[in-house]
Write an enzyme that holds these catalytic residues in place. Structure first.
Site, PDB file in Angstrom:
ATOM      1  N   GLN A 280       0.895  -0.967   0.030  1.00  0.00           N
ATOM      2  CA  GLN A 280      -0.034   0.397  -0.106  1.00  0.00           C
ATOM      3  C   GLN A 280       1.156   0.963   0.050  1.00  0.00           C
ATOM      4  O   GLN A 280       1.934   1.673   0.713  1.00  0.00           O
ATOM      5  CB  GLN A 280      -1.372  -0.370   0.978  1.00  0.00           C
ATOM      6  CG  GLN A 280      -1.750   0.719   1.317  1.00  0.00           C
ATOM      7  CD  GLN A 280      -2.240   1.305   3.048  1.00  0.00           C
ATOM      8  OE1 GLN A 280      -2.099   0.786   3.792  1.00  0.00           O
ATOM      9  NE2 GLN A 280      -3.461   2.048   3.416  1.00  0.00           N
ATOM     10  N   GLY A 281       0.640   2.400  -0.907  1.00  0.00           N
ATOM     11  CA  GLY A 281       1.886   3.558  -0.914  1.00  0.00           C
ATOM     12  C   GLY A 281       1.385   4.441  -0.574  1.00  0.00           C
ATOM     13  O   GLY A 281       0.426   5.531  -1.796  1.00  0.00           O
ATOM     14  N   TYR A 282       0.590   4.898   0.782  1.00  0.00           N
ATOM     15  CA  TYR A 282       0.070   6.005   0.777  1.00  0.00           C
ATOM     16  C   TYR A 282       0.463   7.313   1.224  1.00  0.00           C
ATOM     17  O   TYR A 282       0.919   8.442   0.741  1.00  0.00           O
ATOM     18  CB  TYR A 282      -1.084   5.711   1.516  1.00  0.00           C
ATOM     19  CG  TYR A 282      -2.783   4.964   1.408  1.00  0.00           C
ATOM     20  CD1 TYR A 282      -2.961   4.581  -0.249  1.00  0.00           C
ATOM     21  CD2 TYR A 282      -4.186   5.261   1.988  1.00  0.00           C
ATOM     22  CE1 TYR A 282      -3.839   4.155  -0.766  1.00  0.00           C
ATOM     23  CE2 TYR A 282      -5.207   4.860   1.288  1.00  0.00           C
ATOM     24  CZ  TYR A 282      -5.132   3.950   0.086  1.00  0.00           C
ATOM     25  OH  TYR A 282      -6.399   3.566  -0.184  1.00  0.00           O
ATOM     26  N   SER A 283       1.044   6.288   2.574  1.00  0.00           N
ATOM     27  CA  SER A 283       2.534   7.645   3.636  1.00  0.00           C
ATOM     28  C   SER A 283       2.672   7.973   2.658  1.00  0.00           C
ATOM     29  O   SER A 283       3.912   7.498   2.216  1.00  0.00           O
ATOM     30  CB  SER A 283       2.119   7.189   4.557  1.00  0.00           C
ATOM     31  OG  SER A 283       1.073   6.255   5.014  1.00  0.00           O
TER      32      SER A 283
ATOM     33  N   GLU B 101     -15.276  -2.935   5.467  1.00  0.00           N
ATOM     34  CA  GLU B 101     -15.013  -3.839   6.365  1.00  0.00           C
ATOM     35  C   GLU B 101     -14.116  -3.948   7.439  1.00  0.00           C
ATOM     36  O   GLU B 101     -13.128  -4.242   7.871  1.00  0.00           O
ATOM     37  CB  GLU B 101     -14.290  -4.749   5.109  1.00  0.00           C
ATOM     38  CG  GLU B 101     -15.430  -5.777   4.213  1.00  0.00           C
ATOM     39  CD  GLU B 101     -15.739  -6.062   5.017  1.00  0.00           C
ATOM     40  OE1 GLU B 101     -15.457  -7.171   6.218  1.00  0.00           O
ATOM     41  OE2 GLU B 101     -17.304  -6.245   4.068  1.00  0.00           O
TER      42      GLU B 101
ATOM     43  N   SER C  22      -4.487   6.597  12.580  1.00  0.00           N
ATOM     44  CA  SER C  22      -3.418   6.769  14.426  1.00  0.00           C
ATOM     45  C   SER C  22      -4.813   6.835  15.316  1.00  0.00           C
ATOM     46  O   SER C  22      -6.375   7.072  15.062  1.00  0.00           O
ATOM     47  CB  SER C  22      -2.557   8.071  14.786  1.00  0.00           C
ATOM     48  OG  SER C  22      -3.092   9.313  14.840  1.00  0.00           O
ATOM     49  N   ASN C  23      -4.736   6.499  16.711  1.00  0.00           N
ATOM     50  CA  ASN C  23      -5.870   6.821  17.445  1.00  0.00           C
ATOM     51  C   ASN C  23      -5.486   8.039  18.158  1.00  0.00           C
ATOM     52  O   ASN C  23      -6.910   8.227  18.001  1.00  0.00           O
ATOM     53  CB  ASN C  23      -5.505   5.828  18.739  1.00  0.00           C
ATOM     54  CG  ASN C  23      -5.109   4.285  18.836  1.00  0.00           C
ATOM     55  OD1 ASN C  23      -5.356   4.270  17.273  1.00  0.00           O
ATOM     56  ND2 ASN C  23      -5.045   3.709  19.609  1.00  0.00           N
ATOM     57  N   GLU C  24      -5.571   9.063  18.016  1.00  0.00           N
ATOM     58  CA  GLU C  24      -5.157  10.907  18.279  1.00  0.00           C
ATOM     59  C   GLU C  24      -6.549  10.685  16.522  1.00  0.00           C
ATOM     60  O   GLU C  24      -7.407  11.080  17.000  1.00  0.00           O
ATOM     61  CB  GLU C  24      -4.308  10.649  17.358  1.00  0.00           C
ATOM     62  CG  GLU C  24      -3.457  10.776  18.859  1.00  0.00           C
ATOM     63  CD  GLU C  24      -2.611  10.313  19.349  1.00  0.00           C
ATOM     64  OE1 GLU C  24      -2.373   9.578  18.217  1.00  0.00           O
ATOM     65  OE2 GLU C  24      -2.481  10.234  20.411  1.00  0.00           O
TER      66      GLU C  24
HETATM   67  C1  LIG Z   1       5.059   0.139  11.240  1.00  0.00           C
HETATM   68  C2  LIG Z   1       4.457   0.740  10.122  1.00  0.00           C
HETATM   69  C3  LIG Z   1       4.050   0.265   8.932  1.00  0.00           C
HETATM   70  C4  LIG Z   1       3.373   1.315   7.943  1.00  0.00           C
HETATM   71  N1  LIG Z   1       2.428   0.894   7.204  1.00  0.00           N
HETATM   72  C5  LIG Z   1       2.067   1.246   5.932  1.00  0.00           C
HETATM   73  C6  LIG Z   1       1.635   0.854   4.803  1.00  0.00           C
HETATM   74  O1  LIG Z   1       2.297  -0.191   4.479  1.00  0.00           O
HETATM   75  N2  LIG Z   1       0.849   2.071   3.960  1.00  0.00           N
HETATM   76  C7  LIG Z   1       1.047   3.227   4.165  1.00  0.00           C
HETATM   77  O2  LIG Z   1       1.045   4.041   3.437  1.00  0.00           O
HETATM   78  N3  LIG Z   1       1.462   3.750   5.229  1.00  0.00           N
HETATM   79  C8  LIG Z   1       2.053   2.611   6.385  1.00  0.00           C
HETATM   80  N4  LIG Z   1       2.150   3.761   7.397  1.00  0.00           N
HETATM   81  C9  LIG Z   1       2.174   4.960   7.534  1.00  0.00           C
HETATM   82  C10 LIG Z   1       0.737   5.477   9.116  1.00  0.00           C
HETATM   83  O3  LIG Z   1      -0.405   5.276   7.917  1.00  0.00           O
HETATM   84  C11 LIG Z   1       1.036   6.794   9.155  1.00  0.00           C
HETATM   85  O4  LIG Z   1       2.473   6.676   9.698  1.00  0.00           O
HETATM   86  C12 LIG Z   1       0.632   7.289   9.965  1.00  0.00           C
HETATM   87  O5  LIG Z   1      -1.047   8.174   9.251  1.00  0.00           O
HETATM   88  C13 LIG Z   1       0.990   8.563  10.409  1.00  0.00           C
HETATM   89  O6  LIG Z   1       1.401   9.318  10.169  1.00  0.00           O
HETATM   90  P1  LIG Z   1       2.539  10.245  10.424  1.00  0.00           P
HETATM   91  O7  LIG Z   1       3.657   9.023  10.490  1.00  0.00           O
HETATM   92  O8  LIG Z   1       3.119  11.097   9.287  1.00  0.00           O
HETATM   93  O9  LIG Z   1       2.690  10.774  11.873  1.00  0.00           O
HETATM   94  P2  LIG Z   1       2.378  12.169  11.781  1.00  0.00           P
HETATM   95  O10 LIG Z   1       0.439  12.182  11.045  1.00  0.00           O
HETATM   96  O11 LIG Z   1       3.326  12.829  11.213  1.00  0.00           O
HETATM   97  O12 LIG Z   1       2.072  12.110  13.557  1.00  0.00           O
HETATM   98  C14 LIG Z   1       2.441  12.195  14.211  1.00  0.00           C
HETATM   99  C15 LIG Z   1       1.766  12.693  15.620  1.00  0.00           C
HETATM  100  O13 LIG Z   1       0.604  13.661  15.760  1.00  0.00           O
HETATM  101  C16 LIG Z   1      -1.150  13.112  15.679  1.00  0.00           C
HETATM  102  N5  LIG Z   1      -1.696  14.110  14.463  1.00  0.00           N
HETATM  103  C17 LIG Z   1      -1.685  14.670  13.890  1.00  0.00           C
HETATM  104  N6  LIG Z   1      -2.336  15.054  13.446  1.00  0.00           N
HETATM  105  C18 LIG Z   1      -3.335  15.556  14.334  1.00  0.00           C
HETATM  106  C19 LIG Z   1      -4.860  15.912  14.577  1.00  0.00           C
HETATM  107  N7  LIG Z   1      -4.643  16.855  13.061  1.00  0.00           N
HETATM  108  N8  LIG Z   1      -4.674  16.022  16.164  1.00  0.00           N
HETATM  109  C20 LIG Z   1      -4.540  15.441  17.263  1.00  0.00           C
HETATM  110  N9  LIG Z   1      -3.471  14.551  16.823  1.00  0.00           N
HETATM  111  C21 LIG Z   1      -2.838  14.394  15.700  1.00  0.00           C
HETATM  112  C22 LIG Z   1      -0.505  11.620  15.531  1.00  0.00           C
HETATM  113  O14 LIG Z   1      -1.429  10.685  15.585  1.00  0.00           O
HETATM  114  C23 LIG Z   1       0.746  11.596  15.928  1.00  0.00           C
HETATM  115  O15 LIG Z   1       0.494  11.201  17.314  1.00  0.00           O
HETATM  116  C24 LIG Z   1       2.736   2.527   8.481  1.00  0.00           C
HETATM  117  C25 LIG Z   1       3.482   3.137   9.997  1.00  0.00           C
HETATM  118  C26 LIG Z   1       4.094   2.004  10.441  1.00  0.00           C
HETATM  119  C27 LIG Z   1       4.737   2.877  12.036  1.00  0.00           C
END
Ligand SMILES: Cc1cc2nc3c(=O)[nH]c(=O)nc-3n(C[C@H](O)[C@H](O)[C@H](O)COP(=O)(O)OP(=O)(O)OC[C@H]3O[C@@H](n4cnc5c(N)ncnc54)[C@H](O)[C@@H]3O)c2cc1C
Lengths: 395, 373
Positions: A126-129, A245, A380-382
């Site tokens: 999955q290439g989202y992030s 789902e 994230s849970n937030e």
């Molecule tokens: C082990 C692992 C596997 C993953 N696999 C994939 C994958 O296969 N494909 C893919 O596309 N992505 C993947 N991800 C990425 C994952 O979806 C992102 O890490 C996630 O969406 C959080 O983004 P970020 O890491 O940039 O953190 P950030 O978005 O920068 O967040 C940093 C902190 O700020 C908090 N935060 C951000 N915005 C808000 C808000 N509005 N209000 C309150 N708190 C907030 C977050 O909850 C977090 O605590 C993976 C991540 C991990 C760790």
């Protein structure tokens, strides 16, 4: 009110449980039990066993290999899958790309990709992030420019789980940067990982496991036929997937199994006074709390399921609470396991040739570290709390 | 009342901090961890020059006769920099030699430790003993010319690097200590979760001379309890340094990381979380003062134990809370081994359990606190 499964549902559960137990190869079972690293072949082996039985994609329409099970049966199956302790079914093909193609794909795309996903011939990621776009996914920058019959893709994805094992990646890419809203101008594109211009670089996590990657795109040419749905309508596709789902996000079955393992371990492990640790009230009470949490999660999950079955409506934003509670429970179990092994949680990387670790205890600390991811990924849970606050509570 | 460090204590802490910032930065530390030895001979030599190895040892052997309070600033700097040198292990064993050893033993070991020419380890923990110091199954039998040791020790911190190891074993009279040469021991070495070196030691018919007995036969338990409380006070101070780093670096991240067009630190949900981390840090600091000060000058063993356990309960909670939150608030980056914060997470995870987790110390505190009621 009746909280129990019906006779038929129980019979179904027993059948599924018996079959899974009889058909899960012992070496895979051991590897999972000892938290060993599962490679592409391990994952695909189990996938193919289920595919052969016709159980690998129960939710798909019957014509594509689905089982025609009802909601409850599908839920039971997923819980049993978690409970048996098999390698996980990697969701990227089966429960992400597959459903997207079934809903939005062209006939040609369905015929080309779905059978190969089903049979475990193609491994998807999955290439989202992106580095700058995690929680704020819609701000993504990876660009796809139309050039004749192709898109030319440039940019970077990050945290791509199992990208190093994958044959294909489904990506959200920006096809128009001049839209008023950032959600517009995004497209959903299927990209062959063997395309020239793709570089996969491992990203080591703190448990030292090989799991996620950075994926770089440099002038990667993608046939326009790999666009799913319409250009600039990728966000609609992504949103569909998010709402799709998510009944099993609580992972009740897997947590039940981990809790059972923890109990067995704490019964064999002496506490400070030499008695089994599980009799130490301080430890036992913590364990019991997690067990009660898990029960509350399971019943909430079933309640939502029942609601969905009656109304035909998915529970919407409230499934976010299943993700929040489910991941908190998963983490709490890894934390208790660390507490249970005590000083023996420390050995991490052997030095020299004669080092030998007990496979199970040696797996606990890396797992504790690794499971911190569960409250970060998949929204994230937030962000899940933001969803409930906004969508359900109207704040 | 005075919570400040003395001028001397502050000076030492500052110079250790400056040295670590310069020569033990995170990149250098990575190389040290990955090296064969897993620690740095140069850093050890410098610490000895600065008087850090001698600080907690008696003046008559070149040391400074210092206590836990004297070491707080140093340990805090260690926690900040995630120092992986076998300092704690050496201090524990050396203090046992200082407390229990005869003139020959003290003379052959302590000056060399002070000068940075000898590292030590304490082999006490056994499989299944958890944090119970009284549980020793390793046996020492008297044989012609000395003793024979039989048993197993696990997670002996610093053992692969130690020239001499203080080994506890049960004799007819109780728990006793033996000073054993590294060469006599069979080790299974590994890197720990927090990237230090440790080993499991199997003792199979290990023969040592009569002069290996350290202190009075059967009299080791109170000494082990004392040195463990001392070491617990030290890791409490170390935890404060690591917690401070985790808080600072997370705060910095909240100010710089942008999502939704704004720094994530503008989200109130995260503001409250970092505030709770900050509060946990201040309380941990307070309790580290309690542990160190009472480890040095408690009026009774009971008072010392109460203070150290209370501190360890709060510190263990703070270690878990702050380490988990610092990773969570970094999002995916917090999981990456490239970032120091994930290594601080690992050290804090270990400190939370080292010398007893919160539940262990709750048990000890509650038992002492309710004695006679
Ligand atoms: C082990 C692992 C596997 C993953 N696999 C994939 C994958 O296969 N494909 C893919 O596309 N992505 C993947 N991800 C990425 C994952 O979806 C992102 O890490 C996630 O969406 C959080 O983004 P970020 O890491 O940039 O953190 P950030 O978005 O920068 O967040 C940093 C902190 O700020 C908090 N935060 C951000 N915005 C808000 C808000 N509005 N209000 C309150 N708190 C907030 C977050 O909850 C977090 O605590 C993976 C991540 C991990 C760790």
């Amino acid at each position: 009110m009746d909280l129990n499964y019906s006779q038929e549902e129980l019979a179904f559960r027993d059948e599924v449980r018996a079959w899974l137990n009889a058909n899960l190869p012992q070496d895979l079972r051991d590897k999972v039990a000892n938290y060993g690293e599962l490679g592409r072949e391990d994952l695909l082996r189990w996938h193919r066993i289920l595919a052969k039985k016709g159980w690998v994609a129960p939710a798909w329409p019957k014509e594509w290999g689905g089982t025609d099970w009802n909601l409850v049966q599908r839920y039971i199956f997923e819980e049993e899958l978690g409970f048996v302790g098999s390698p996980p079914l990697i969701p990227f093909g089966l429960s992400m790309c597959g459903p997207v193609l079934l809903r939005f794909g062209s006939e040609a795309q369905k015929r080309r990709f779905l059978p190969r996903i089903y049979d475990g011939e193609d491994f998807w990621c999955q290439g989202y992030s992106e580095p700058g776009s995690g929680s704020d996914l819609a701000s993504l920058k990876t660009k796809a420019t139309r050039d004749g019959n192709e898109y030319v893709v440039n940019g970077q994805k990050i945290w791509t789980t199992l990208g190093h094992c994958a044959d294909w990646i489904f990506c959200l890419v920006r096809t128009d940067s001049n839209m008023a809203k950032k959600q517009e101008g995004i497209s959903f594109l299927l990209i062959d990982m063997k395309s020239p211009g793709i570089t996969v670089r491992p990203l080591v996590l703190m448990d030292l496991g090989r799991e996620v990657n950075e994926v770089f795109f440099e002038d990667v040419r993608v046939p326009a036929g790999n666009l799913v749905y319409e250009e600039n309508k990728g966000w609609t596709v992504a949103k569909y997937l998010l709402g799709h789902e998510r009944m099993n996000t609580g992972r009740v079955g897997a947590s039940k199994r981990e809790l059972a393992k923890l109990k067995a371990f704490a019964s064999a492990q002496p506490g400070n006074d030499g008695e089994p640790l599980i009799r130490d009230p301080r430890f036992r009470d913590k364990l019991t709390r997690v067990e009660v949490e898990l029960m509350a999660l399971e019943i909430t999950n079933l309640r939502f399921l029942d609601q969905m079955r009656r109304t035909g409506q998915p529970p919407g934003a409230d499934v976010s609470m299943l993700k929040i509670k489910g991941t908190e429970i998963q983490q709490a179990i890894t934390e208790l396991a660390m507490q249970a092994v005590g000083p023996l949680a420390q050995p991490f990387v052997p030095v020299g040739s004669d080092a030998e670790f007990d496979a199970f205890t040696a797996g606990l600390a890396p797992r504790y570290c690794n499971y911190r991811k569960t409250t970060i990924y998949a929204g994230s849970n937030e962000i899940q709390r933001n969803i409930i606050s906004k969508m359900t509570l109207g704040l | 009342m005075n919570f400040d460090y003395s001028e001397e204590q502050q000076l030492l802490a500052d110079s250790v901090r400056r040295f670590l910032a310069k020569d033990y930065d995170f990149e250098t530390r990575k190389k040290i961890v990955a090296s064969d030895e897993g620690c740095s001979a140069e850093a050890w030599a410098t610490l000895a020059e600065m008087g850090v190895t001698g600080l907690p040892l008696p003046a008559e052997f070149g040391g400074f006769g210092g206590g836990a309070v004297d070491l707080m600033g140093v340990m805090e700097a260690f926690g900040d920099a995630l120092v992986v040198e076998p300092y704690l292990a050496t201090v524990m064993a050396a203090r046992l030699v200082a407390r229990a050893g005869n003139e020959a033993q003290r003379g052959s070991v302590l000056p060399r430790v002070v000068e940075g020419r000898m590292r030590l380890a304490l082999a006490h923990t056994e499989r299944g003993a958890r944090y119970n110091l009284a549980q020793v199954k390793t046996a020492a039998k008297p044989v012609a010319g000395g003793w024979q040791l039989e048993g197993e020790k696990v997670v002996v911190l610093g053992a692969p690097l130690a020239e001499k190891v203080v080994v506890s074993a049960r004799t007819a009279k109780g728990i006793s200590l033996f000073l054993v040469d590294h060469g006599a021991l069979r080790l299974r070495a590994y890197r720990t979760l927090d990237e230090m070196r440790a080993a499991d030691i199997s003792l199979q018919a290990v023969k040592v001379g009569a002069d290996a007995l350290l202190g009075e036969e059967g009299g080791a338990l109170p000494l082990l309890e004392e040195v463990t409380d001392f070491a617990t006070a030290l890791v409490c101070a170390e935890a404060v340094g690591a917690i401070k780093f985790a808080c600072d670096t997370t705060l910095e991240y909240l100010k710089t990381r942008k999502q939704f067009g704004v720094p994530i630190g503008t989200f109130q949900a995260l503001q409250h979380r970092i505030v709770d981390m900050y509060i946990a840090h201040e309380q941990a600091r307070s309790m580290a003062c309690v542990a160190a000060s009472r480890a040095d000058s408690a009026q009774s063993v009971r008072e010392r134990q109460l203070a150290v356990s209370a501190a360890k309960i709060k510190i263990a909670d703070a270690c878990r809370h702050v380490s988990q939150e610092s990773v969570q608030l970094h999002g995916g980056m917090g999981m990456s081994e490239e970032l120091k914060v994930s290594h601080t997470f690992r050290r804090l995870t270990v400190i939370a359990q080292q010398f007893g987790d919160a539940e262990h110390h709750l048990g000890r505190f509650a038992a002492l606190d309710t004695e006679g009621t």
